[in-house]
Motif scaffolding. Sequence first.
Motif, PDB file in Angstrom:
ATOM      1  N   PHE A 208       0.840  -1.207   0.000  1.00 57.04           N
ATOM      2  CA  PHE A 208       0.000   0.000   0.000  1.00 57.04           C
ATOM      3  C   PHE A 208       0.872   1.253   0.000  1.00 57.04           C
ATOM      4  O   PHE A 208       0.621   2.204  -0.735  1.00 57.04           O
ATOM      5  N   LYS A 209       1.928   1.201   0.798  1.00 55.16           N
ATOM      6  CA  LYS A 209       2.816   2.367   0.881  1.00 55.16           C
ATOM      7  C   LYS A 209       3.528   2.629  -0.449  1.00 55.16           C
ATOM      8  O   LYS A 209       3.691   3.765  -0.861  1.00 55.16           O
TER       9      LYS A 209
ATOM     10  N   LEU B 132       1.171   4.140  -2.805  1.00 58.93           N
ATOM     11  CA  LEU B 132       0.872   5.506  -2.386  1.00 58.93           C
ATOM     12  C   LEU B 132       1.972   6.475  -2.813  1.00 58.93           C
ATOM     13  O   LEU B 132       1.704   7.548  -3.361  1.00 58.93           O
ATOM     14  N   GLN B 133       3.227   6.053  -2.610  1.00 62.70           N
ATOM     15  CA  GLN B 133       4.333   6.929  -3.019  1.00 62.70           C
ATOM     16  C   GLN B 133       4.355   7.081  -4.536  1.00 62.70           C
ATOM     17  O   GLN B 133       4.610   8.172  -5.049  1.00 62.70           O
TER      18      GLN B 133
ATOM     19  N   ARG C 148       1.808   7.037  -6.492  1.00 63.67           N
ATOM     20  CA  ARG C 148       0.711   7.966  -6.789  1.00 63.67           C
ATOM     21  C   ARG C 148       1.165   9.413  -6.568  1.00 63.67           C
ATOM     22  O   ARG C 148       0.874  10.302  -7.371  1.00 63.67           O
ATOM     23  N   ILE C 149       1.891   9.619  -5.486  1.00 66.50           N
ATOM     24  CA  ILE C 149       2.404  10.958  -5.195  1.00 66.50           C
ATOM     25  C   ILE C 149       3.380  11.408  -6.286  1.00 66.50           C
ATOM     26  O   ILE C 149       3.326  12.545  -6.758  1.00 66.50           O
ATOM     27  N   GLU C 150       4.245  10.475  -6.717  1.00 71.17           N
ATOM     28  CA  GLU C 150       5.219  10.809  -7.762  1.00 71.17           C
ATOM     29  C   GLU C 150       4.516  11.208  -9.060  1.00 71.17           C
ATOM     30  O   GLU C 150       4.931  12.147  -9.742  1.00 71.17           O
TER      31      GLU C 150
ATOM     32  N   VAL D 292       5.749   9.229   2.259  1.00 76.68           N
ATOM     33  CA  VAL D 292       5.201   7.929   2.670  1.00 76.68           C
ATOM     34  C   VAL D 292       6.157   7.243   3.633  1.00 76.68           C
ATOM     35  O   VAL D 292       5.758   6.765   4.697  1.00 76.68           O
TER      36      VAL D 292
ATOM     37  N   LEU E  61      -0.388  17.767  -1.341  1.00 78.26           N
ATOM     38  CA  LEU E  61       0.328  18.110  -2.572  1.00 78.26           C
ATOM     39  C   LEU E  61      -0.214  19.393  -3.194  1.00 78.26           C
ATOM     40  O   LEU E  61       0.533  20.212  -3.725  1.00 78.26           O
TER      41      LEU E  61
END
Lengths: 91, 189
Positions: free
Chosen positions: A76-77, A80-81, A83-85, B14, B47
């Motif tokens: 999941f992490k 998630l990262q 997705r952020i990128e 994260v 963000l």
Amino acid sequence: MSQLKKIQYNCKKATFLIEKKMLSRITFREHIELRIHLMGCSVCRVYGKQSRIINDMVRQLFKSSMPGEAKLDESFKKELQERIEIELNKN
Amino acid sequence: MSAESNQLDPHTWVKSHADYLYAYTIKRISDEEQAKDLVQETFLAALEKVDRFEGKSSERTWLTAILKNKIIDVYRKKSSGLRKDVQAAEHEQEDFFDHDDGHWRSAYAPQAFGIEDVDHLGNKEFNNILQMCLQKLPALWMAIFTMKHMDDADTTLICSELKVTPSNFWVIIHRTKLNLRACLQRNWE
């Protein structure tokens, strides 16, 4: 029944005042009423003591970060990262 | 530590904060899926606000503030509507006091049950019971109790956020503790 007698025997009111007093102010009159009640009521004295301890424990529980606390799973992490990128690259 | 410096680095968010934010959420909302969603939403919302970060607080504090608002939103949604859970919780304590004189009924009167003399702060077993008892509370009560005790929110703010009157606020604080205490006594021997 006089006002005084009423509070003297009213544990519901007394426990209400115990709760309010711990988080806020009660009036002078309420303060006196509560003291009189507690002088004669051992059950509410136990309640008051327990209630204060419960408050401390609740605060402790929510403040602390104890080992073995809930953790997110790695997949999941990772997602998630990623997705952020993606969001970061949009700009 | 990135948590200590007042700069934002979304590339490490994260890794640095996800577990912390998740643990923060799960204590306040005991629903794993919802907690995951909230953590994700927090990062995505953050963000969009990166430009507005002034560096006055740490990255973690800033992210937690965003999360906290999202948790309040959940509380607000959960506690609006029918409030059937409130009725059930009120029913549970209906017999605690004598209806005429307000005195404790003997069957429900608080008794020393072992938390009084020993220091249980941080005791894992006790914390588990405490969490279980907290989760039994109606959504509105849990929201009010959590905001007041865990986050030290101002009473006026809680009342306006959750649409309760100040007098109802104190009734709920009292009722919450009555049920919580009774639950602890039942489950802690």
